[in-house]
Structure formats: C-alpha cells, structure tokens
Design a protein around this motif. Structure first.
Motif, PDB file in Angstrom:
ATOM      1  N   CYS A 250       0.820  -1.211   0.000  1.00 41.38           N
ATOM      2  CA  CYS A 250       0.000   0.000   0.000  1.00 41.38           C
ATOM      3  C   CYS A 250       0.855   1.263   0.000  1.00 41.38           C
ATOM      4  N   VAL A 251       0.407   2.282  -0.743  1.00 41.89           N
ATOM      5  CA  VAL A 251       1.092   3.577  -0.699  1.00 41.89           C
ATOM      6  C   VAL A 251       0.725   4.313   0.580  1.00 41.89           C
ATOM      7  N   GLY A 252      -0.406   3.943   1.194  1.00 40.44           N
ATOM      8  CA  GLY A 252      -0.851   4.570   2.432  1.00 40.44           C
ATOM      9  C   GLY A 252      -1.623   5.851   2.187  1.00 40.44           C
ATOM     10  N   LEU A 253      -2.459   6.187   3.139  1.00 38.22           N
ATOM     11  CA  LEU A 253      -3.200   7.447   3.067  1.00 38.22           C
ATOM     12  C   LEU A 253      -2.293   8.518   3.664  1.00 38.22           C
ATOM     13  N   CYS A 254      -1.346   8.948   2.841  1.00 38.11           N
ATOM     14  CA  CYS A 254      -0.259   9.807   3.314  1.00 38.11           C
ATOM     15  C   CYS A 254      -0.216  11.118   2.539  1.00 38.11           C
ATOM     16  N   ASN A 255       0.300  12.136   3.181  1.00 32.52           N
ATOM     17  CA  ASN A 255       0.596  13.379   2.476  1.00 32.52           C
ATOM     18  C   ASN A 255       1.707  13.109   1.463  1.00 32.52           C
TER      19      ASN A 255
END
Length: 266
Positions: A250-255
């Motif tokens: 996952c790329v993640g729910l990241c800035n």
C-alpha cells in the motif's frame, strides 16, 4: 490493558447508487453484495463492545447506508452503547438520497452524540445535498460537508489504491511508510463480514487472496470458539503494531501521495 480506540467504521451494505472508480472501500468491485440485517448488526455490535472498552467515533456507512432498509434500527442499536462511545456516532451518506423520516428521528433523538457527514460530489451526483442540509438544519442535527468536486477539495482529492503490488520489501520500510498513513497512525478500524480489520485495504486484500489472514492482524468478532479475552489480545496486538502485512502492498493514506479526481464513475 484497556482497549480504547479512536475510530471504527461499520459497513452496513456494499450496495451503492454510485460507482466510484477509486472508492476507498472498493465497493463497486464487490462480486457479492450484502445488506446487513438488524439481527446481524445486533450480534456484531454486542461482540465489538465486549472486545472494545471505548471508541471515540463510531461511524455507520456503506456503500450507501440509506439503501439498507434497517438503517434506522441499526443506528438505534449503535446508540445502545453510548456509554462506550466517548465522542460521536457518525452517519456518512453521499447526498444522492433524502434521509427518511425514521432516520431523522433517530438522529434527532440522539442529537448530543450524532454527527452526519455529507459527501458532496457535485450537483450531477449529489443531487439531494441541498434538501438534506435544509432538513438537518431544521432539526438541529449537527453535520459537516466533505467537498469532493471543483477547487478546494476535501483532502485535495483521493488516492488510487487499486495497485496491490508489493511496495515495501522490508519490515523497516513498511513500518516507516505506515507511520505516515492517517489511518494507521490514527488507529482507524473497520468492521466487515463480522471481523474487525485495521483498514478497508487490508480487508480487501485478504478477501482477494493477495495477503493471508494472520492472527493479530484482525479480530474475528463473531467466532464463538475464541474467547473475548483472546479477541481483546488480538486487538491490542493490532493496536500496537507499527504496520500490518497489508501495508507492504500500500502507498498509504499519506501526504505527498499523488491524488486523483474524486468520484470518477465507472
């Protein structure tokens, strides 16, 4: 050890009247749809609140939750556990359907614990948003609008989570990225199929066979062969982990992660 968590989302249906290409919960891609009954909800909530001492925000959503005919009863069932919900019971809907009177009555009855979240996808999709807002105002029901169209987007758009290739090869890399993810750091959990998962991506990857089910990375709420104490230990393990197996894919729910236009329809 107490099990006090920030947020949990209960998905009461995988039916939706929109088909968002980048849906965070992959709703359009479910091959078998379900609608949770009030009986199922009662059992799941009873098990959940035995495992969890407190939750700050408990969210009821879908899919589109208004497509579940038992929605009002399920909301009322959630409110039976108000003493363990320290913040609010959130109700998330997509602005495509007016909220029926029976649901408005439940929201108004529990107004001190209620928050409605309206996802506004613009006038072509969320056609009832103005009517819904007016109804909520008339009844004094707290709400907020998440704007997902035009300029000044809520969270600046969505993230495309459709690529499930391995992205982080070591635990250290996986942990490092996961600690930038809003859902991971914020300890947001979801209930799907009577199981508590660390996020909708983890649930989906398990469901699709991309990753295995691993003890300590989900809680089988409805498995009566496992004691409440063991389920609590599984939750504590989930809570304390910096990342899970799913995070490696996952790329993640990241800035800093590229965003796409919200609510693109398939």
């Amino acid at each position: 050890m107490r099990t006090d968590i920030k947020r949990t989302t209960l998905n009461i249906t995988t039916y939706c009247n929109l088909k968002c290409k980048h849906c965070l919960a992959f709703i359009p891609y479910h091959d078998k749809k379900f609608i949770m009954s009030i009986e199922e909800a009662g059992k799941i909530l009873s098990a959940y609140f035995q495992v969890v001492d407190s939750v700050e925000h408990f969210t009821v959503t879908g899919g589109e939750p208004l497509l579940n005919k038992d929605c009002a009863q399920i909301l009322e069932e959630v409110h039976k556990y108000e003493n363990q919900i320290t913040g609010s019971v959130d109700f998330v809907t997509n602005g495509t359907m007016e909220i029926p009177d029976d649901i408005i009555s439940v929201l108004a009855k529990h107004i001190d614990k209620t928050k409605v979240v309206l996802s506004n996808y613009g006038e072509k999709l969320s056609k009832k948003i103005d009517i819904i807002e007016e109804t909520l105002k008339q009844n004094g029901i707290p709400y907020r609008v998440s704007k997902f169209y035009g300029d000044d987007l809520y969270y600046d758009g969505w993230i495309d989570f459709s690529n499930h290739d391995l992205k982080w090869k070591t635990i250290e890399e996986r942990d490092q990225n996961a600690q930038k993810c809003v859902h991971r750091v914020g300890k947001y959990f979801v209930i799907n199929d009577g199981e508590l998962h660390c996020c909708s991506r983890s649930y989906w990857r398990i469901r699709q066979g991309i990753i295995p089910k691993i003890k300590g990375e989900y809680v089988p709420l409805m498995d009566d062969t496992i004691s409440i104490e063991e389920k609590r230990q599984d939750l504590i393990e989930m809570f304390n982990k910096k990342s899970s197996t799913s995070c490696a894919y996952c790329v993640g729910l990241c800035n800093g992660v590229p965003r796409v236009k919200p609510a693109q329809q398939l």
